[in-house]
Design an enzyme around this catalytic site. Structure first.
Site, short mmCIF file in Angstrom:
data_model
loop_
_atom_site.label_atom_id
_atom_site.label_comp_id
_atom_site.label_asym_id
_atom_site.label_seq_id
_atom_site.Cartn_x
_atom_site.Cartn_y
_atom_site.Cartn_z
N ARG A 27 0.81 -1.22 0.00
CA ARG A 27 0.00 0.00 0.00
C ARG A 27 0.85 1.28 0.00
O ARG A 27 0.33 2.37 -0.13
CB ARG A 27 -0.91 0.03 1.24
CG ARG A 27 -1.82 -1.16 1.36
CD ARG A 27 -2.66 -1.07 2.62
NE ARG A 27 -3.53 0.07 2.58
CZ ARG A 27 -4.73 0.10 2.02
NH1 ARG A 27 -5.19 -0.99 1.44
NH2 ARG A 27 -5.45 1.19 2.03
N TRP A 73 2.76 5.97 1.70
CA TRP A 73 2.84 6.47 0.33
C TRP A 73 2.56 7.96 0.47
O TRP A 73 1.47 8.36 0.87
CB TRP A 73 1.80 5.79 -0.55
CG TRP A 73 1.86 6.23 -1.98
CD1 TRP A 73 2.64 5.67 -2.96
CD2 TRP A 73 1.11 7.28 -2.61
NE1 TRP A 73 2.44 6.33 -4.15
CE2 TRP A 73 1.51 7.32 -3.96
CE3 TRP A 73 0.17 8.21 -2.16
CZ2 TRP A 73 0.99 8.24 -4.86
CZ3 TRP A 73 -0.35 9.12 -3.06
CH2 TRP A 73 0.06 9.12 -4.39
N ASN A 99 -4.15 7.05 7.16
CA ASN A 99 -4.15 6.71 5.74
C ASN A 99 -5.29 7.52 5.11
O ASN A 99 -6.43 7.42 5.54
CB ASN A 99 -4.39 5.20 5.58
CG ASN A 99 -4.82 4.79 4.19
OD1 ASN A 99 -5.55 3.82 4.02
ND2 ASN A 99 -4.39 5.48 3.18
N GLY A 100 -4.96 8.34 4.10
CA GLY A 100 -5.99 9.17 3.46
C GLY A 100 -5.50 10.59 3.32
O GLY A 100 -4.30 10.86 3.41
N GLU A 486 -2.44 -2.73 -21.92
CA GLU A 486 -2.07 -3.37 -20.65
C GLU A 486 -0.60 -3.81 -20.67
O GLU A 486 0.12 -3.65 -19.67
CB GLU A 486 -3.02 -4.55 -20.39
CG GLU A 486 -2.72 -5.41 -19.19
CD GLU A 486 -2.71 -4.64 -17.86
OE1 GLU A 486 -3.10 -3.47 -17.80
OE2 GLU A 486 -2.25 -5.25 -16.87
N GLU A 493 5.40 0.44 -15.67
CA GLU A 493 5.30 0.60 -14.21
C GLU A 493 6.36 -0.19 -13.44
O GLU A 493 6.75 0.23 -12.36
CB GLU A 493 3.89 0.32 -13.68
CG GLU A 493 3.42 -1.08 -13.81
CD GLU A 493 1.98 -1.26 -13.35
OE1 GLU A 493 1.52 -0.49 -12.50
OE2 GLU A 493 1.32 -2.18 -13.85
N HIS A 509 -0.90 6.97 -38.15
CA HIS A 509 -1.35 8.35 -37.90
C HIS A 509 -0.42 9.09 -36.94
O HIS A 509 -0.81 10.11 -36.37
CB HIS A 509 -2.78 8.35 -37.37
CG HIS A 509 -3.77 7.80 -38.35
ND1 HIS A 509 -4.11 8.47 -39.50
CD2 HIS A 509 -4.43 6.62 -38.37
CE1 HIS A 509 -4.98 7.72 -40.18
NE2 HIS A 509 -5.19 6.60 -39.52
N LYS A 608 -0.48 -0.03 -4.25
CA LYS A 608 -1.45 -0.95 -4.82
C LYS A 608 -2.87 -0.43 -4.72
O LYS A 608 -3.70 -0.68 -5.58
CB LYS A 608 -1.34 -2.28 -4.07
CG LYS A 608 -2.25 -3.34 -4.56
CD LYS A 608 -1.50 -4.34 -5.39
CE LYS A 608 -2.41 -5.29 -6.12
NZ LYS A 608 -2.14 -5.28 -7.54
C1 F6R Z 1 -1.54 -1.48 -12.65
C2 F6R Z 1 -2.34 -1.29 -11.47
C3 F6R Z 1 -3.18 -0.06 -11.36
C4 F6R Z 1 -4.58 -0.43 -10.86
C5 F6R Z 1 -5.42 0.83 -10.62
C6 F6R Z 1 -6.83 0.49 -10.20
O1 F6R Z 1 -0.82 -2.66 -12.62
O2 F6R Z 1 -2.33 -2.10 -10.60
O3 F6R Z 1 -3.23 0.61 -12.57
O4 F6R Z 1 -5.17 -1.26 -11.82
O5 F6R Z 1 -4.81 1.61 -9.64
O6 F6R Z 1 -6.83 -0.25 -9.02
P1 F6R Z 1 -8.07 -1.13 -8.59
O7 F6R Z 1 -8.25 -2.19 -9.61
O8 F6R Z 1 -7.70 -1.66 -7.24
O9 F6R Z 1 -9.26 -0.21 -8.54
#
Ligand code: F6R
Length: 613
Positions: A27, A73, A99-100, A486, A493, A509, A608
């Site tokens: 996190r 974070w 957190n927030g 993707e 990342e 294009h 995450k």
């Molecule tokens: C990429 C990744 C992020 C999440 C995004 C949404 O590998 O993990 O782009 O997909 O932050 O997160 P969720 O799915 O938890 O809403």
């Protein structure tokens, strides 16, 4: 965005907090800290990982049985020592982790400074701890009452854990917009951002709702109430999570483990919901709203990041199979652009974590306009399923690597089931066609297993050759266009290589100008339709000396003769092809990143669960 843990009971708090923080490090991992009560409040903090904190704190554990810990974070203030949590009130009386984001922190801070408070950090959190202190002094009340009153004055999102040296027999937690779970043991309580730090001590948990707080005492008493002071009867749930699911199980990284778990995670997501022989899809979560879903004018999919890419695959699926209009929206753009919505719209929110603030806010807007909101989510009990009218869980199991892999394919599988369900009920595909796709969906786990076994060594070899490239282009058409996006996201990342995904035909294009002998171009070419057109796109790249890596079907011979590298995946229905073509791209990003020495499970600047806007 930040992980928090707390403990009160009879055990030594320090090892519980450190172990818990390691589990929550996905996190946020820019700084870490703990505060433990042992005659007084002792704090250790460090910029960097939990392991750095552990090193710093070594030998200093004084055996306290009340404590809180945080892995950060950064949002307000650099990730350095002074901004690391926990934060104190004056004279180290009250200590708090958060957190927030406290959105109105600037005005609270200005007021606190006016009243003589001195700030030691650049964080929004410190404003909250001083506010609690000020309220407690003015009101001469217990700490929990001061916390409650303070939370009525803040706007924004929070999950907090707080205690005071004046009452070291009490731990307080509260949440709004950021998750918080309470674990209930024998005369002991745990607090955590998710259940992973709790699982080995107790299976009994309470998921706090927004604006709820838990007041836990050392003698085993717990009170749950809202910040409006309404006492609640807590709903105690039994955790289904297993410890093995959150451990690496012999793999070097969680990401690699999760890539290899995909045969199982897709099987688990489809199991019990699909019977290809009988020609049935059962989606219990949606049956209550069947009429409304089948009569929808439009489906709007909202998500972020990888989940948004799963939404794009779903757009092809729903339009192709169920003949319903679909729009796929970035959650935050959707929220802020005054979208035209009606009660005839069905909104599907897709999320691995179930806590993504942007997605939650978009859902709230859709609900306020009368839309039916369905959730596709991986984390049981998280905020997104709780905010949805109905929905379907993906059963991918805990995803810990920050880069999403198995959650993506589980989302695509569940969205395929939803599209099939709708198509079958609406009669937009024949029974025979339904059975063909359903049978093939049941075969996907074994085809992924085959893909993993066959392509691993080959992808490793290609990664060694391409790992020093500075840019990558990913091209795909139709169902595999989202896979190109993707694939590019995964590479950037975790390896920090610039990568872009494009519809293959769009290359001419603009992006074609980038192609030269230094540019690897990954072409996803396992579609049956538009096969010749993909070949033309590959030729256009080769003509400009670009290096082509093509993902093709196992029976392909033509592209194999053209591209510098080809990776073969089993043949399948075109609408299911993203589930296979994604696999080598995940491995490619994994191997390139590890070969470049990157931390694949905890890439820089990322977290995450993105619980802030
Ligand atoms: C990429 C990744 C992020 C999440 C995004 C949404 O590998 O993990 O782009 O997909 O932050 O997160 P969720 O799915 O938890 O809403």
């Amino acid at each position: 965005m930040c992980g928090i843990v707390g403990y009160i009971g009879n055990r030594n708090a320090f090892p519980i907090l450190i172990k818990g923080l390691k589990r929550l490090e996905y996190r946020g991992y820019e700084s870490a800290g703990v505060a433990i009560y042992s005659k007084e409040i002792n704090t250790d903090k460090e910029a960097g990982k939990v392991a750095d904190l552990e090193r710093v704190a070594e030998g200093q554990d004084q055996g306290g049985t009340l404590g809180i810990g945080h892995t950060r974070w950064a949002n307000h203030g650099e990730p350095n020592y002074k901004n690391s949590h926990p934060h104190y009130s004056e004279n180290k009386r009250i200590v708090l982790i958060h957190n927030g984001i406290i959105e109105n922190y600037a005005s609270i801070k200005a007021e606190m400074i006016k009243r003589g408070y001195v700030f030691n950090s650049d964080t929004d959190t410190e404003a909250l701890v001083h506010l609690i202190d000020e309220i407690q002094k003015n009101e001469k009340c217990e700490l929990d009452e001061a916390v409650r009153l303070a939370l009525n004055e803040v706007t924004g999102a929070y999950a907090i854990a707080v205690f005071s040296k004046d009452n070291p027999d009490r731990l307080i937690g509260a949440r709004k917009g950021s998750p918080l779970v309470v674990g209930i043991g024998d005369k002991e309580f745990f607090l955590a951002s998710d259940a992973s730090p709790i699982i080995e001590y107790t299976k009994n948990v309470i998921y706090l709702d927004d604006e709820e707080m838990a007041i836990m005492d050392r003698d085993g008493n717990i009170t749950v109430k809202t910040i409006q002071n309404v006492v609640k009867t807590p709903y105690i749930q039994e955790l289904e999570l297993k410890l093995e699911a959150i451990e690496k199980g012999g793999y070097e990284h969680f990401m690699l483990k999760e890539i290899h778990e995909q045969p199982k995670s897709i099987f688990d997501s489809v199991r019990g919901r699909l019977d290809a022989i009988k020609g049935i899809v059962r989606l219990g979560g949606m049956s209550e709203y069947e009429n409304r879903i089948l009569k929808a004018d439009r489906i709007i999919i909202i998500a972020c990041g990888t989940s948004w890419h799963a939404g794009l695959v779903a757009e092809y699926l729903f339009e192709d199979l169920a003949r319903v209009l679909v729009e796929v929206e970035y959650a935050l753009e959707f929220r802020y652009r005054n979208p035209v919505l009606s009660e005839k719209d069905v909104v599907i929110a897709i999320s691995q974590s179930g806590e993504t603030a942007d997605t939650l806010a978009a859902m709230e807007l859709a609900k306020s306009k009368g839309c039916l909101v369905l959730g596709v989510c991986n984390v049981v009990g998280s905020s997104i399923p709780r905010m949805s009218h109905a929905g379907c869980y993906t059963h991918a199991g805990p995803e810990i690597g920050v880069a999403s892999t198995k959650a993506f394919t589980a989302q695509v599988s569940v969205l395929t089931l939803m599209a099939l369900w709708m198509a079958h009920k609406k009669g937009t595909i024949s029974d025979g066609r339904f059975r063909e796709i359903a049978t093939e969906l049941e075969n996907i786990p074994s085809k992924i297993q085959k893909t993993l076994e066959h392509c691993d060594a080959q992808v490793k070899y290609i990664s060694e050759i391409l790992k020093d490239s500075n840019n990558f282009l990913y091209l795909g058409r139709g169902y595999n266009f989202p896979v190109a996006l993707e694939g590019a996201l995964k590479l950037k990342e975790i390896s920090y290589i610039h990568a872009e995904g494009y519809p293959a035909a769009e290359m001419k294009h603009g992006p074609i100008a980038l192609i030269d002998a230094e540019m690897p171009v990954v072409v996803i070419a396992n579609n049956q339709s538009a096969y010749e057109k993909i070949i033309s796109n590959i030729q256009e790249v080769i003509a400009r000396k670009g290096r082509v890596l093509a993902i093709v079907s196992e029976d392909d011979v033509i592209i194999e003769g053209m591209a510098e590298f080809t990776i073969k995946v089993p043949q399948t229905e075109e609408c299911l092809s993203p589930l296979l073509s994604t696999i080598p791209l995940q491995l490619l990003s994994y191997y390139i990143a590890t070969m470049r020495g990157c931390n694949v499970d905890q890439p820089r600047n990322l977290a995450k669960s993105v619980t802030v806007e």
